[in-house]
Scaffold this active site. Structure first.
Site, PDB file in Angstrom:
ATOM      1  N   GLU A  55      49.521  43.403  53.048  1.00  0.00           N
ATOM      2  CA  GLU A  55      48.765  44.645  52.937  1.00  0.00           C
ATOM      3  C   GLU A  55      48.948  45.573  54.123  1.00  0.00           C
ATOM      4  OE1 GLU A  55      44.456  44.328  52.681  1.00  0.00           O
ATOM      5  OE2 GLU A  55      44.501  42.474  53.813  1.00  0.00           O
ATOM      6  N   CYS A  77      36.553  55.296  46.906  1.00  0.00           N
ATOM      7  CA  CYS A  77      36.013  56.635  47.111  1.00  0.00           C
ATOM      8  C   CYS A  77      34.705  56.522  47.906  1.00  0.00           C
ATOM      9  CB  CYS A  77      35.708  57.401  45.837  1.00  0.00           C
ATOM     10  SG  CYS A  77      37.137  57.698  44.816  1.00  0.00           S
ATOM     11  N   LYS A 101      47.319  39.136  54.147  1.00  0.00           N
ATOM     12  CA  LYS A 101      47.148  39.934  55.372  1.00  0.00           C
ATOM     13  C   LYS A 101      48.451  40.632  55.751  1.00  0.00           C
ATOM     14  CE  LYS A 101      43.961  40.156  55.683  1.00  0.00           C
ATOM     15  NZ  LYS A 101      42.703  39.838  55.100  1.00  0.00           N
ATOM     16  N   GLU A 137      46.060  33.412  52.149  1.00  0.00           N
ATOM     17  CA  GLU A 137      45.383  34.505  52.859  1.00  0.00           C
ATOM     18  C   GLU A 137      46.333  35.157  53.874  1.00  0.00           C
ATOM     19  OE1 GLU A 137      43.058  36.445  52.902  1.00  0.00           O
ATOM     20  OE2 GLU A 137      42.771  37.069  54.975  1.00  0.00           O
ATOM     21  N   ARG A 195      37.127  53.732  52.497  1.00  0.00           N
ATOM     22  CA  ARG A 195      36.909  53.634  51.054  1.00  0.00           C
ATOM     23  C   ARG A 195      37.963  54.393  50.246  1.00  0.00           C
ATOM     24  NH1 ARG A 195      31.753  51.771  50.027  1.00  0.00           N
ATOM     25  NH2 ARG A 195      31.896  52.509  47.897  1.00  0.00           N
ATOM     26  N   HIS A 215      59.623  22.512  44.445  1.00  0.00           N
ATOM     27  CA  HIS A 215      59.569  22.704  42.990  1.00  0.00           C
ATOM     28  C   HIS A 215      59.940  24.142  42.627  1.00  0.00           C
ATOM     29  CE1 HIS A 215      57.890  18.728  42.584  1.00  0.00           C
ATOM     30  NE2 HIS A 215      57.048  19.022  43.559  1.00  0.00           N
ATOM     31  N   LYS A 259      39.003  49.687  50.859  1.00  0.00           N
ATOM     32  CA  LYS A 259      38.278  48.478  51.236  1.00  0.00           C
ATOM     33  C   LYS A 259      37.320  47.979  50.161  1.00  0.00           C
ATOM     34  CE  LYS A 259      36.220  46.080  54.995  1.00  0.00           C
ATOM     35  NZ  LYS A 259      37.249  45.036  54.903  1.00  0.00           N
ATOM     36  N   TRP A 305      40.087  57.673  46.602  1.00  0.00           N
ATOM     37  CA  TRP A 305      41.098  56.648  46.305  1.00  0.00           C
ATOM     38  C   TRP A 305      41.366  56.820  44.816  1.00  0.00           C
ATOM     39  CZ3 TRP A 305      41.673  52.316  43.170  1.00  0.00           C
ATOM     40  CH2 TRP A 305      42.722  51.453  43.519  1.00  0.00           C
ATOM     41  N   ASN A 333      31.889  58.510  42.753  1.00  0.00           N
ATOM     42  CA  ASN A 333      32.600  57.257  43.037  1.00  0.00           C
ATOM     43  C   ASN A 333      32.388  56.354  41.837  1.00  0.00           C
ATOM     44  OD1 ASN A 333      33.594  54.847  44.155  1.00  0.00           O
ATOM     45  ND2 ASN A 333      31.625  54.373  45.093  1.00  0.00           N
ATOM     46  N   GLY A 334      33.478  55.879  41.231  1.00  0.00           N
ATOM     47  CA  GLY A 334      33.358  55.007  40.066  1.00  0.00           C
ATOM     48  C   GLY A 334      34.271  55.475  38.952  1.00  0.00           C
TER      49      GLY A 334
HETATM   50  C1  F6R Z   1      42.079  41.822  52.068  1.00  0.00           C
HETATM   51  C2  F6R Z   1      40.802  42.358  51.629  1.00  0.00           C
HETATM   52  C3  F6R Z   1      40.450  42.272  50.191  1.00  0.00           C
HETATM   53  C4  F6R Z   1      38.961  41.918  50.031  1.00  0.00           C
HETATM   54  C5  F6R Z   1      38.561  42.010  48.558  1.00  0.00           C
HETATM   55  C6  F6R Z   1      37.120  41.608  48.342  1.00  0.00           C
HETATM   56  O1  F6R Z   1      42.218  41.915  53.444  1.00  0.00           O
HETATM   57  O2  F6R Z   1      40.040  42.853  52.400  1.00  0.00           O
HETATM   58  O3  F6R Z   1      41.256  41.354  49.537  1.00  0.00           O
HETATM   59  O4  F6R Z   1      38.749  40.651  50.535  1.00  0.00           O
HETATM   60  O5  F6R Z   1      38.745  43.306  48.084  1.00  0.00           O
HETATM   61  O6  F6R Z   1      36.233  42.447  49.028  1.00  0.00           O
HETATM   62  P1  F6R Z   1      34.759  42.012  49.321  1.00  0.00           P
HETATM   63  O7  F6R Z   1      34.800  40.855  50.239  1.00  0.00           O
HETATM   64  O8  F6R Z   1      34.116  43.211  49.910  1.00  0.00           O
HETATM   65  O9  F6R Z   1      34.156  41.615  47.998  1.00  0.00           O
END
Ligand code: F6R
Length: 591
Positions: A476, A2, A473, A469, A28, A492, A586, A73, A99-100
């Site tokens: 998502e 949010c 990517k 990772e 957000r 395994h 994010k 969100w 927000n929260g």
């Molecule tokens: C994936 C992504 C998330 C962040 C995670 C941590 O592409 O962006 O997995 O890496 O939410 O966020 P930060 O780095 O802001 O603590």
């Protein structure tokens, strides 16, 4: 999660201003949006489901000097118009955006209902305007009522509140970020993140936990929520520019930020050497070093286990921040916690810091957002200097985090200069690699596999966390089922998933584990997989070869980049918006 943004000041188009500004916080949350504008002694609320970016701000251009806005969100309550913010009191005189999470909202809601308050949504937030309404029966001062209401709320919140008869905009924070933008010409802006008001000012004041602010647009008061005591607040000039925070000629922030890596890695490497040595010494001296992060940042922590082991001959312990409880009882005064976060606001990371501090341990933060809660609350902090990262999928922040961690490992080995040279050379190789022909080559690969619903990625050593990772990517942004494995673990279990022509990507370097990972790739090929090698040199194990430069110990930084590009094109070609992935936001400020 949010985003909130409020304005009070001399500008007469506050409604339009907050709608335009909050579009910059859409990363957000993009489930629904809302705005409350104060016109005379009326508060007009407009809200709906859908993306804030689709809202024409012109419709809010009517005169108004105070407004608050929200981009949601969803946590408590589904994505409906009723659940969108702002929420108002029973008499509609108070509007709040939040927000929260208010953890004791159920209990507060029951109590308020008994007192005759009517609730229109399923959200936790709605208790806040009703609590303020209750408190206004004991005081005429709006700010005092907000303060008393906040004291009753448990959990994490950043709120903005306004009232029909008060000229003041009131904001408070406990756990979720809130920043004031100060402009002598325009007034005061209060937002979850700086891009909301960057167009107007780059002078900011950060709210700390347990603080609130009261402003009428001409002056501002910072005070403690607990005691009401006022205190001065330092003004800080931020270095990020408005251009850095914009998409420019790119269709999406994700691609813009992938391309930013041409410069951002070098910026991350160019740290103050003395500071890196101090940090390296703190790790050497610590009795137990723990690294935590979430998602992509967590994968950087995991990769650093290999960096510290191979480069510095030093053992560190990684846990995803949400699983750090496992290590709590090992934390002592002599321990060191290293936290990695792009946003500097991730709730699970903040929780880990809180526990470490309570045990007397020291905290080192590696963050991107200067002035974020993690940056300010850590004992030492290193900035990766990636510039604003707006796409939900983290790209340039990861390579910055890897570069800084690797630099520290080299400093611990007494080879800081050698590490710096390697990383700067790698940055320059990446600069060359990110050329239009290379991007097209990966776009073609995406075109050829875009219909596949399963995709596996393998790696070994530091390429193993990069395989994990890679999977994040691809999952998502493109919603393809992608999974990363350690190459040696394939036989395994996971190899049973491989069917004829399943795309399997191998992340390969030119090092002591190359033979092993190539054998694993051949095992996949033998089971009918379509093998794609991301490697400095071609090999018969690969059906397709994505060439990457040979970067030695820095191979992890290089190998992840074609996967970022592949994830981007898979998303676009599958008709997804890579900047707004399904179900994600994010900044994860809830646990
Ligand atoms: C994936 C992504 C998330 C962040 C995670 C941590 O592409 O962006 O997995 O890496 O939410 O966020 P930060 O780095 O802001 O603590």
């Amino acid at each position: 999660m949010c985003g909130i943004f409020g304005y009070v000041g001399k500008r007469t188009n506050a409604g339009q201003l907050v709608i335009d500004g909050i579009k910059n916080l859409e990363y957000r949350g993009y489930d629904s949006w809302g705005v409350a504008c104060k016109r005379g002694e009326n508060i007009l609320v407009e809200k709906n489901t859908g993306k804030i970016s689709g809202v024409d701000s012109q419709q809010f251009a009517e005169e108004c000097m105070q407004a608050i806005a929200h981009t949601r969100w969803a946590t408590h309550g589904g994505v409906t118009k009723e659940n969108a913010h702002p929420h108002v009191s029973t008499d509609s005189t108070i509007a709040v955006v939040h927000n929260g999470i208010i953890e004791n909202y159920q209990q507060l809601r029951d109590e308020l209902k008994k007192k005759g308050h009517t609730f229109l949504s399923e959200t936790d937030t709605e208790v806040i305007p009703h609590l303020i309404e209750e408190e206004l029966q004991n005081t005429e001062d709006f700010a005092s009522a907000v303060r008393s209401a906040c004291k009753r709320c448990e959990g994490r919140y950043a709120i903005l509140a306004m009232h029909t008869t008060s000229q003041t905009l009131v904001a408070a924070r406990t756990g979720s970020p809130l920043i004031v933008g100060v402009s002598p010409e325009d007034g005061y802006f209060i937002a979850s993140d700086i891009p909301a008001f960057m167009e107007y000012t780059r002078t900011v004041q950060y709210l700390d936990d347990g603080e609130m602010v009261v402003t009428d647009g001409q002056s501002i008061l910072f005070m403690s929520i607990e005691t009401g005591e006022e205190h001065p607040k330092r003004e800080i000039e931020i270095t990020w520019t408005i251009e850095e925070a914009q998409k420019g000629d790119f269709d999406h922030f994700m691609m813009k930020e992938i391309m930013d890596q041409k410069e951002s890695i070098a910026r991350a490497v160019n740290q103050d050497e003395e500071q890196i040595r101090v940090v390296a010494e703190a790790i050497s001296k610590a009795r137990g070093t723990f690294l935590v992060g979430c998602g992509t940042a967590g994968k950087a922590c995991m990769a650093s286990e290999y960096f510290f082991s191979v480069i510095a001959d030093h053992h560190v312990n990684f846990a995803p921040a949400s699983e750090f409880k496992l290590y709590h009882h090992f934390l002592k005064q002599e321990s060191l916690l290293i936290v990695i976060s792009q946003s500097g606001e991730t709730a699970d990371v903040l929780e880990a810091m809180k526990v470490a501090k309570s045990k007397g341990a020291k905290v080192l933060a590696i963050v991107n957002v200067e002035g974020s809660t993690i940056d300010r609350e850590a004992d030492y902090s290193l900035l990766i200097n990636a510039g604003p990262e707006r796409a939900v999928a983290s790209t340039k922040a990861l390579t910055g985090q890897l570069a800084v961690l690797m630099l520290i490992a080299y400093a611990m080995a007494g080879k800081l200069r050698e590490g710096k040279t390697l990383l700067l050379e790698t940055a320059s190789l990446i600069n060359d690699m990110l050329n239009p022909r290379y991007i097209r080559r990966i776009e073609d690969l995406a075109e050829s596999i875009k219909e596949k619903e399963d995709l596996y990625i393998i790696g070994k050593s530091w390429n193993y966390p990069m395989a994990l990772e890679s999977a994040i990517k691809i999952q998502e942004v493109s919603n393809v089922h992608a999974e990363g494995f350690a190459g040696g673990e394939l036989k395994h279990g996971p190899i049973a998933l491989v069917e004829d022509k399943t795309p399997c990507i191998a992340l390969v370097g030119n090092d002591e584990v190359t033979t092993d990972i190539l054998s694993n790739t051949i095992e996949l090929k033998a089971r009918g997989a379509q093998t794609i090698g991301v490697s400095p040199s071609n090999n018969e194990a690969f059906d397709e070869w994505i060439k990457v430069p040979d970067a030695g110990h820095a191979q992890a930084l290089v190998n992840i980049i074609p996967i970022q590009i592949l994830a981007y094109f898979l998303a676009v070609k599958r008709g997804k918006d890579p900047d707004m992935p399904r179900n994600l936001a994010k900044s994860v400020t809830v646990k």
